[in-house]
Design a protein around this motif. Structure first.
Motif, PDB file in Angstrom:
ATOM      1  N   GLN A 642       0.830  -1.206   0.000  1.00  0.00           N
ATOM      2  CA  GLN A 642       0.000   0.000   0.000  1.00  0.00           C
ATOM      3  C   GLN A 642       0.868   1.260   0.000  1.00  0.00           C
ATOM      4  N   GLU A 645       2.261   1.818  -3.375  1.00  0.00           N
ATOM      5  CA  GLU A 645       1.212   2.343  -4.253  1.00  0.00           C
ATOM      6  C   GLU A 645       1.023   3.840  -4.049  1.00  0.00           C
ATOM      7  N   ARG A 646       1.080   4.304  -2.807  1.00  0.00           N
ATOM      8  CA  ARG A 646       0.954   5.738  -2.543  1.00  0.00           C
ATOM      9  C   ARG A 646       2.106   6.511  -3.171  1.00  0.00           C
ATOM     10  N   ARG A 680      -7.825   6.679  -7.204  1.00  0.00           N
ATOM     11  CA  ARG A 680      -6.832   5.684  -6.794  1.00  0.00           C
ATOM     12  C   ARG A 680      -6.200   6.058  -5.460  1.00  0.00           C
ATOM     13  N   ALA A 684      -5.921   3.960  -1.975  1.00  0.00           N
ATOM     14  CA  ALA A 684      -4.633   3.651  -1.352  1.00  0.00           C
ATOM     15  C   ALA A 684      -4.542   4.176   0.066  1.00  0.00           C
TER      16      ALA A 684
END
Length: 827
Positions: A642, A645-646, A680, A684
């Motif tokens: 996660q 992803e950020r 998105r 996230a």
């Protein structure tokens, strides 16, 4: 009638516009002649007041000039509106822009100056004036309350101009902030006594003051928390954020003063301080800075208008000046500053001796004493009293004239002499550390500029001046070489400040959540305070505390271990994961930063030490993160994914910004890309839930004696085991106590304290079984070496487990026998 109202409205608009324009034009004049801006505002207001007083009645036939003069007269005549219009922005800005953490560090000194000093001033002014003039004691006390409010604008301007230490400004700002709240509350009580003639008892007066004060704090805090919830949903809308806070300031004042009957002033102050404490980590950094700038503008308008309009009225009030007023203002001046001297030179040293305040040296105390100027709030209170038709006319006239004269005395006597006094005590001079660093920065910067100018000159074919040889990086060119510990302490403060900026940057790009950002920034602020107070030793203590868990973690753990409720503990564990991961990323960034500035300014030796300290912190964080990952491996993988992803979303957003800045995409395309990215990002930012019960099976499988169990057997064992986290140095079992459980180590290590020497137990080991097998007290202490993650098996479940699993019984009994043999041999 309609035409008259319209003419009055137009005149008022003209008057306000002219006042703001004149106040702005006075800024360069104040800077040029080194005079406080408020002094020039007072002079201009008096001049305007004389103009209105002499020509106001004849101005009707002079067109726009006549309407302007009439507007000044109509606006300044509404004295009762001064508090409602101007006070909320003045108070809210003072609270919003103060550094709350620095204020808390000096809270005892600030409370002494703000609360105790207010009552001393009221009593001293009221008592001495009553003795000197024979006037009614409540009239004298009302005047004391009116003049007890301090106006820090001029003082802080001087402190800023001469480069005074930050702490001096914090004391002055904090005093004014709480001082106004206490004084205005007492002012309202005394006005009520004079209007209605009721004389409340001492107890009822004290209870009334406490009710208003505490009620104001509660109201302001509640409104601010509600406002913050709204602000967090406005995103980057600076206009919406500013509108909400303006509404908050006025709503707190009006609700408290008019409807709930608590102190509206205290409510505004409490709301502002709550916003100052929570706002930086609840709003995006750019939005927060824009909000502060907007409130500075509102404060300038309010302060300028109240000074000009109040001085305009004051010039008319002073028409009634008599010798008794001159005597009274001299008495007030002596009493007010005498009470202030007693507070600063008598009570404050006692507070320092009791260890409740950091020492304030003689120079600081003298500046704070002489800098007790009166300003906009005192004038506003005086004019409110003057415009209150329910007060006796002699009370109104006396309070207005004497209070106005007192304000003018402090502005024309105290304010101009503050700057020379600062120089006399050398409070504007840099200390030896800052002088040495200044010289080093000056030398290095000029060398760099000279080299760059030489390169430019060479490119243009101009003659190049000879360049001096650069100085070695481990010496300070001008002045004596600073000791290594002084340079290192300075470097650590800079290092912590960089770490704070990294966290703010990650929060702005939303790679870390608001909760984690708040926790990390607060921790770094405390670390900076430790370094400022204790240098390198303070840094070592502070960085160890940063890695420790707080009271919320301990409470959630206690609830989980005693009651079995896992949700609070799961939330704390998840916070711990994210905190450690964010710290690890930022510390890696700091270690990768160019250390050239450190090398040049502080020397290669100190630069290497600073980087080594940052690397050791990163390793310590990595160990704690690895221990958690071993215990909750599945969740750790999800959190890492996660976080990555950020970061990817952040980088992608920067690419879109670059294309937009280079005009390779249009607004429609950019907005569409941003909308998709925002969806998105929202996904996230949603935290992956940590389900401890699901992680328990993985923990059990890491213990060797459980590795060969079937899934059904693992579930059966899991129903009997309970996770436990032992903090570094925590004594898990104590020698001599009755054995009520045994423990399996799933991550970390523990040390068995035996008379013949320590034994270290690591992942997969267990302890505490011998007391259960032999039914006797513990024979050794077992202490956690760092954070140690355990699974606890109670004595009753231990016996059930052995009876149900012969293989586990044989394994545990075999280990216990080997330990007995080993201990006997070592003895």
């Amino acid at each position: 009638m309609e035409a008259e109202r319209m003419a009055e409205l137009i005149g008022a608009i003209l008057a306000i516009a002219a006042a703001l324009a004149l106040a702005s034009l006075l800024l360069p004049v104040a800077e040029r002649f080194r005079v406080p801006h408020t002094v020039l505002l007072a002079l201009l207001g008096i001049a305007l007041g004389i103009l209105v007083d002499r020509y106001g009645g004849e101005a009707a036939g002079y067109g726009i000039v006549g309407e302007l003069v009439s507007g000044l007269s109509s606006v300044s005549g509404k004295a009762e509106a001064f508090l409602y219009i101007f006070l909320p922005p003045l108070l809210f800005t003072a609270g919003l822009t103060i550094e709350v953490r620095r204020l808390i560090d000096d809270i005892w000194a600030v409370m002494l100056l703000a609360i105790v000093a207010v009552f001393l001033c009221i009593v001293a002014v009221g008592g001495l004036l009553h003795l000197a003039t024979g006037l009614d004691i409540f009239l004298c006390l009302l005047l004391g309350a009116t003049v007890s409010t301090t106006g820090p604008a001029a003082v802080i301007g001087v402190l800023r101009d001469v480069g005074a230490p930050k702490r001096l400004s914090i004391l002055a700002e904090g005093e004014a902030l709480f001082n106004d709240a206490a004084a205005i509350t007492v002012f309202g009580i005394l006005v009520a006594i004079l209007m209605y003639g009721a004389l409340p008892g001492t107890v009822s007066s004290a209870l009334g003051f406490l009710r208003e004060f505490v009620g104001g704090i509660v109201l302001g805090y509640a409104l601010a928390r509600a406002a913050i919830l709204l602000l967090m949903r406005l995103g980057h809308s600076s206009l919406g954020v500013t509108s909400i806070t303006v509404g908050l300031a006025y709503l707190a004042y009006v609700l408290g003063d008019r409807y709930i009957h608590v102190s509206g002033v205290v409510a505004v102050v409490a709301a502002a301080l709550t916003m100052a404490a929570l706002g930086p980590t609840r709003l995006q950094p750019r939005t927060w800075e824009a909000l502060r700038e907007t409130w500075h503008q509102l404060e300038f308008w309010a302060n300028s208008l109240i000074f000009l309009l109040a001085a305009t009225v004051a010039a008319q009030v002073l028409d009634d000046l008599q010798w008794r007023h001159v005597l009274a203002v001299v008495v007030v001046y002596v009493a007010a500053f005498g009470a202030r001297a007693f507070t600063l030179f008598g009570l404050l040293p006692m507070l320092e001796a009791a260890g409740r305040s950091q020492p304030v040296n003689k120079g600081y105390r003298t500046i704070l004493f002489w800098g007790g100027l009166r300003g906009a709030v005192t004038l506003a209170l005086a004019l409110v009293a003057y415009g209150n038709g329910r007060l006796p006319s002699e009370v109104r006239e006396f309070v207005a004239v004497v209070a106005t004269l007192f304000v003018l005395m402090t502005l024309f006597i105290n304010a101009p002499s503050l700057r020379p006094m600062m120089r006399y005590f050398r409070l504007n001079e840099l200390d030896e550390t800052d002088k040495a660093l200044r010289d080093r920065v000056l030398k290095v910067s000029r060398e760099k500029v000279d080299r760059e100018v030489g390169e430019i000159a060479e490119a243009y074919g101009a003659p190049v001046a000879p360049q001096p040889e650069p100085a070695p990086t481990n010496v300070v060119v001008y002045g004596p070489l600073l000791p290594a510990d002084v340079r290192e302490a300075y470097g650590l403060r800079v290092l912590c400040a960089r770490e704070r900026e990294h966290y703010l940057e990650h929060f702005e790009h939303r790679t870390i959540s608001r909760t984690i950002a708040t926790r990390l920034i607060t921790g770094v602020d405390r670390l900076i305070d430790r370094v400022r107070a204790d240098g390198v030793a303070g840094y070592e203590q502070g960085q160890q505390q940063l890695n420790e868990v707080g009271w919320r973690f301990h409470l959630a753990l206690w609830i989980y271990q005693r009651v079995g409720w896992e949700r609070p503990f799961a939330e704390q564990l998840a916070d711990r994961f994210e905190t450690l991961m964010a710290m690890r990323v930022v510390l890696d960034e700091i270690c990768a930063d160019d250390r050239g500035d450190f090398s040049v300014l502080l020397g290669e030796d100190v630069a290497a030490t600073l980087v080594a300290r940052a690397e050791r912190r990163a390793q310590s964080v990595d160990r704690a993160l690895r221990a958690l990952s071993l215990q909750y491996g599945g969740y750790a993988d999800a959190v890492r994914a996660q976080h990555i992803e950020r970061i990817a979303i952040r980088l992608e957003g920067l690419e879109y910004d670059r294309h937009w800045a280079n005009m390779t995409i249009g607004r429609e395309v950019y907005d569409d890309l941003q909308r998709e990215l925002e969806e998105r990002r929202a996904g996230a930012m949603r935290r992956t839930p940590l389900r401890i019960s699901q992680e328990l099976a993985a923990m059990i499988s890491r213990v060797p004696i459980f590795a060969r169990l079937s899934d059904a057997a693992v579930r059966e064992v899991g129903s009997r085991l309970r996770p436990r986290v032992a903090m570094p140095g925590e004594k898990v079992v104590e020698k001599g106590e009755e054995g009520d459980a045994m423990y399996f180590i799933t991550a970390g290590q523990a040390v068995v304290k035996l008379p013949v020497g320590d034994v270290v137990l690591r992942d997969g080991d267990f302890f505490g079984e011998m007391a259960l097998l032999e039914n006797r007290p513990r024979n050794a202490d077992v202490v956690a070496d760092g954070s140690c993650h355990l699974m606890e098996l109670s004595a009753a479940d231990f016996r059930r487990l052995l009876n149900a699993n012969p293989d586990i019984r044989r394994e545990i009994e075999g280990v216990a026998e080997r330990r007995r043999t080993s201990n006997a041999a070592r003895s």
